[in-house]
Motif scaffolding. Sequence first.
Motif, short mmCIF file in Angstrom:
data_model
loop_
_atom_site.label_atom_id
_atom_site.label_comp_id
_atom_site.label_asym_id
_atom_site.label_seq_id
_atom_site.Cartn_x
_atom_site.Cartn_y
_atom_site.Cartn_z
N PHE A 93 25.74 19.27 21.52
CA PHE A 93 26.25 18.83 20.23
C PHE A 93 26.57 17.34 20.39
O PHE A 93 27.63 16.97 20.91
CB PHE A 93 27.49 19.63 19.83
CG PHE A 93 27.21 21.09 19.58
CD1 PHE A 93 26.77 21.53 18.34
CD2 PHE A 93 27.39 22.03 20.59
CE1 PHE A 93 26.51 22.88 18.11
CE2 PHE A 93 27.14 23.38 20.37
CZ PHE A 93 26.69 23.80 19.13
N ILE A 94 25.64 16.50 19.97
CA ILE A 94 25.66 15.07 20.27
C ILE A 94 26.94 14.40 19.77
O ILE A 94 27.65 13.75 20.53
CB ILE A 94 24.41 14.37 19.70
CG1 ILE A 94 23.15 14.94 20.37
CG2 ILE A 94 24.49 12.86 19.88
CD1 ILE A 94 21.84 14.52 19.73
N GLU A 95 27.24 14.55 18.50
CA GLU A 95 28.40 13.87 17.92
C GLU A 95 29.72 14.38 18.48
O GLU A 95 30.69 13.64 18.56
CB GLU A 95 28.38 14.00 16.39
CG GLU A 95 27.20 13.31 15.73
CD GLU A 95 27.15 11.82 16.02
OE1 GLU A 95 28.19 11.14 15.97
OE2 GLU A 95 26.04 11.33 16.34
N ASP A 96 29.75 15.64 18.87
CA ASP A 96 30.98 16.24 19.39
C ASP A 96 31.12 16.05 20.90
O ASP A 96 32.17 16.37 21.47
CB ASP A 96 31.01 17.73 19.06
CG ASP A 96 31.01 17.97 17.56
OD1 ASP A 96 32.00 17.61 16.92
OD2 ASP A 96 30.00 18.50 17.05
N GLU A 97 30.05 15.56 21.54
CA GLU A 97 30.03 15.35 22.98
C GLU A 97 30.38 16.62 23.75
O GLU A 97 31.15 16.61 24.71
CB GLU A 97 30.95 14.19 23.38
CG GLU A 97 30.52 12.88 22.77
CD GLU A 97 31.34 11.68 23.22
OE1 GLU A 97 32.37 11.86 23.89
OE2 GLU A 97 30.91 10.56 22.91
N VAL A 98 29.78 17.73 23.30
CA VAL A 98 29.98 19.04 23.93
C VAL A 98 28.61 19.59 24.30
O VAL A 98 27.69 19.58 23.48
CB VAL A 98 30.71 20.02 22.97
CG1 VAL A 98 30.73 21.43 23.54
CG2 VAL A 98 32.12 19.53 22.68
N THR A 99 28.49 20.07 25.53
CA THR A 99 27.26 20.71 25.99
C THR A 99 27.62 22.07 26.55
O THR A 99 28.56 22.19 27.35
CB THR A 99 26.55 19.87 27.07
OG1 THR A 99 26.36 18.54 26.58
CG2 THR A 99 25.21 20.47 27.45
N VAL A 100 26.90 23.09 26.11
CA VAL A 100 27.15 24.45 26.57
C VAL A 100 25.84 25.12 26.98
O VAL A 100 24.78 24.78 26.47
CB VAL A 100 27.85 25.33 25.50
CG1 VAL A 100 29.26 24.84 25.23
CG2 VAL A 100 27.04 25.39 24.23
N LEU A 101 25.96 26.05 27.90
CA LEU A 101 24.85 26.92 28.25
C LEU A 101 25.22 28.29 27.70
O LEU A 101 26.29 28.81 28.02
CB LEU A 101 24.65 26.98 29.77
CG LEU A 101 23.51 27.89 30.21
CD1 LEU A 101 22.76 27.28 31.38
CD2 LEU A 101 24.02 29.27 30.58
N VAL A 102 24.36 28.83 26.85
CA VAL A 102 24.63 30.12 26.22
C VAL A 102 23.54 31.11 26.61
O VAL A 102 22.37 30.90 26.31
CB VAL A 102 24.69 29.98 24.68
CG1 VAL A 102 25.13 31.30 24.05
CG2 VAL A 102 25.61 28.85 24.25
#
Length: 182
Positions: A93-102
């Motif tokens: 999530f570029i704008e939120d600066e969050v990266t997750v592995l789902v």
Amino acid sequence: MGHNRGKEFESEIKSQLLNLKDVDVQRLYDTTNGFVGVKQPSDYILYKYPYQYYLECKSTNSHTLNRNNITQLEALNEKSKIFGVVACVIIWFIEDEVTVLVPVETLINHFYNRNKKSVSVKEILNGDLINSGKFFEIKGNKRRVFFDYDFNLMFKEIEDWQVQKNLKTMKKDVQGAYISKE
């Protein structure tokens, strides 16, 4: 000409994964040469003992990722049914600066059993996605645009999760075998 953040993100992920010890990463290229109906199950196949991973990378400028943007969901779901395979989607999530592995099991449950049309960063941060299953936030240090991710920590968390998941499966198998003998 504009930047294709999605392709740059995929390359960044591959580059960082290749820097890990004892990891093999293979890029699966999308076929664009006219073979209709030929579709790869993911962007990458990765092997890190003791698991094989099918990784699909997605990025979004929005606070949500629509399930229609994950066209490999069914193929990943089939791969996830193989013992020792972890099929998942890495979402940035570029704008939120969050990266997750789902894991794909979580996405399938979220989209189909819970009737959701998208996954949002809000659901991740407030813990609602955990109601659909497991996910892993990939921690990292931000550079200018991309992050230096701590994939070793992520793999350790996934391995712990897989061990617990496999123990539950084996317990059910043993109980079923014991019950069926009576």
